[in-house]
Design an enzyme around this catalytic site. Structure first.
Site, PDB file in Angstrom:
ATOM      1  N   PHE A 106       0.815  -1.219   0.000  1.00  0.00           N
ATOM      2  CA  PHE A 106       0.000   0.000   0.000  1.00  0.00           C
ATOM      3  C   PHE A 106       0.849   1.271   0.000  1.00  0.00           C
ATOM      4  CE2 PHE A 106       0.193   2.270   4.043  1.00  0.00           C
ATOM      5  CZ  PHE A 106       0.927   1.393   4.816  1.00  0.00           C
ATOM      6  N   LYS A 107       2.114   1.150   0.384  1.00  0.00           N
ATOM      7  CA  LYS A 107       2.960   2.344   0.445  1.00  0.00           C
ATOM      8  C   LYS A 107       3.154   2.983  -0.929  1.00  0.00           C
ATOM      9  CE  LYS A 107       5.459   1.387   4.711  1.00  0.00           C
ATOM     10  NZ  LYS A 107       4.959   0.035   5.064  1.00  0.00           N
ATOM     11  N   ASP A 108       2.856   2.231  -1.991  1.00  0.00           N
ATOM     12  CA  ASP A 108       2.929   2.808  -3.337  1.00  0.00           C
ATOM     13  C   ASP A 108       2.078   4.077  -3.451  1.00  0.00           C
ATOM     14  OD1 ASP A 108       4.694   1.181  -4.759  1.00  0.00           O
ATOM     15  OD2 ASP A 108       3.162  -0.339  -5.122  1.00  0.00           O
ATOM     16  N   ALA A 111       3.715   7.025  -1.679  1.00  0.00           N
ATOM     17  CA  ALA A 111       5.007   7.345  -2.309  1.00  0.00           C
ATOM     18  C   ALA A 111       4.808   7.958  -3.698  1.00  0.00           C
ATOM     19  CB  ALA A 111       5.872   6.089  -2.405  1.00  0.00           C
TER      20      ALA A 111
END
Ligand SMILES: *Cc1c(COP(=O)(O)O)cnc(C)c1O
Length: 432
Positions: A106-108, A111
């Protein structure tokens, strides 16, 4: 929109400065001065809105004048240009799959949004910006991918040699161009120490424009609201919104969900699902916040002993514990329970969770036992293949590797191996 520091000693700044600074000079976290409300029509007719439009409407008040409309719309649509489906697991539990982006976690989303904002903010500067980041695994890949080929930005990622998974390492080391991977002969703490020292070193900061892509950055935190709205859009029973269970480490993700809820997103309750790092579960029991040294678990992206973003959750409730308790519960799940859950859900439903999702799943199931009839949504924060070394022995099967990952695993790793020595990092930065 202006942002103040939760420590109250730094001047207020706008979205641009908050993004560039990351952390406030007094070491507090930036927090929006007013909490906006989402338009009523967006909620009532959400199925008529595209994801791009939802995301734009949600983020617009936080960005204010810092980015012009057309540019912000472009940034937002590039941020959410992959599937974020709600998938039914049982009659009572569905998963919001946040892992269909380029680095399978989910950090996509945070970021991608942050990198594009920063790219916009620095595009007219003559000197290049260097984003310096230490990673224990997932953050580095998302940041590298988000900033890949962004003009005017160079990214330097420090990671501990031999301590990240093979998929994670390839995500960091195979991009090339403006992404530089330093493989440090040491631990994650060594990497973090080197990065901190570089930011404190005036002989460096005088010459170079250094910034960080830390998860406390407002430009990573705020866009995480988007997918809570996308989930509601897909939720069939709009009269009974879900109980939302969020696998939590640094508490940025769940804090974004609660913020979305306060601004108008329907939700029945939030559960912060933690592993053995039980600082918040203990706080919810005792009202005493006691940071601890992080312990290692199989859901390692949540191994955090002092969750940075929790202070933002307290801020959202003006430090009123009873108000917080109405919206948030928190539990701690052991590694054994995580494995048992992963296995039994797979056997019963054929749905394969990753270890972080399994923590969230069990926390939700336990909550539902004491709140019968409430349907729930668990956030699946990473693709199980990212943690195949944990998952495969538990289910006794190998996981098929998605074609994009297969491609990546074939690429050649390019990293520079260095000792855990701040002077070596300094030489590298000055030589860029
Ligand atoms: C980073 C991460 C988490 C924890 O998210 P926070 O926002 O830090 O609470 C959970 N799961 C995965 C897979 C992660 O990479």
């Amino acid at each position: 929109m202006q942002y103040y520091s939760t420590n109250g000693k730094s001047p207020k700044v706008d979205f641009k400065e908050a993004t560039i600074n990351g952390q406030a000079p007094d070491k507090g976290l930036y927090f929006p001065e007013t909490i906006p409300t989402v338009p009523k029509d967006l909620i009532e007719n959400i199925t008529k809105y595209s994801n791009e439009e939802i995301a734009y409407q949600v983020i617009k008040p936080y960005v204010g004048d810092a980015i012009p409309e057309a540019e912000l719309r472009r940034i937002v649509s590039e941020t959410v240009n992959f599937d974020i489906p709600v998938v039914k697991i049982t009659d009572d539990i569905s998963a919001l799959e946040l892992y269909h982006g380029p680095t399978l976690a989910f950090k996509d989303i945070g970021a991608r949004f942050m990198s594009r904002c920063l790219g916009y903010f620095v595009k007219d500067r003559k000197e290049k910006v260097i984003v310096l980041v230490a990673t224990s695994g997932d953050t580095g890949g998302a940041v590298a991918n988000g900033f890949y080929d962004v003009p005017g930005v160079e990214v330097v990622i420090l990671y501990p040699s031999g301590k990240v998974s093979s998929v994670q390492e390839k995500q960091l080391t195979t991009l090339g161009k403006n992404i530089h991977a330093l493989e440090v002969k040491g631990t994650f703490d060594d990497c973090q120490q080197m990065v901190k020292a570089a930011f404190m070193d005036e002989s460096l900061t005088f010459k170079l424009f250094l910034t960080s892509a830390n998860s406390i950055n407002v430009a990573r935190w705020l866009p995480q609201q988007f997918y809570y709205f996308f989930a509601y859009k897909q939720w069939a029973d709009k009269q009974h919104p879900p109980v939302i269970s969020v696998p939590s480490g640094n508490f940025g993700n769940i804090c974004a969900g609660i913020l979305a809820h306060i601004t108008g997103l329907p939700a029945t309750h939030f559960i912060a699902a933690c592993n053995a790092n039980d600082i918040v579960p203990e706080f919810m029991k005792t009202e005493i916040y006691q940071p601890k040294k992080a312990v290692a678990t199989i859901s390692n992206a949540m191994d955090v002993g002092n969750p940075s973003n929790f202070v933002r959750i307290l801020e959202l409730f003006h430090n009123k514990f009873l108000d917080l308790k109405k919206v948030l519960s928190s539990v701690s799940i052991s590694d054994d329970q995580t494995k048992t859950t992963l296995k039994s859900v797979y056997q019963k439903t054929k749905y394969l969770l990753d270890p972080h999702g399994a923590v969230g799943y069990l926390a939700l199931e336990e909550y539902q036992q004491s709140h019968p009839g409430q349907k729930g949504l668990v956030l699946e924060t990473a693709h199980p293949v990212k943690f195949y070394d944990v998952v495969e022995p538990v289910i006794g099967e190998t996981i098929p590797i998605p074609p994009t990952v297969q491609q990546q695993l074939k690429l050649e790793k390019k990293s520079m191996v260095i000792n855990a020595d701040g002077e070596l990092l300094k030489d590298f930065l000055l030589g860029m």
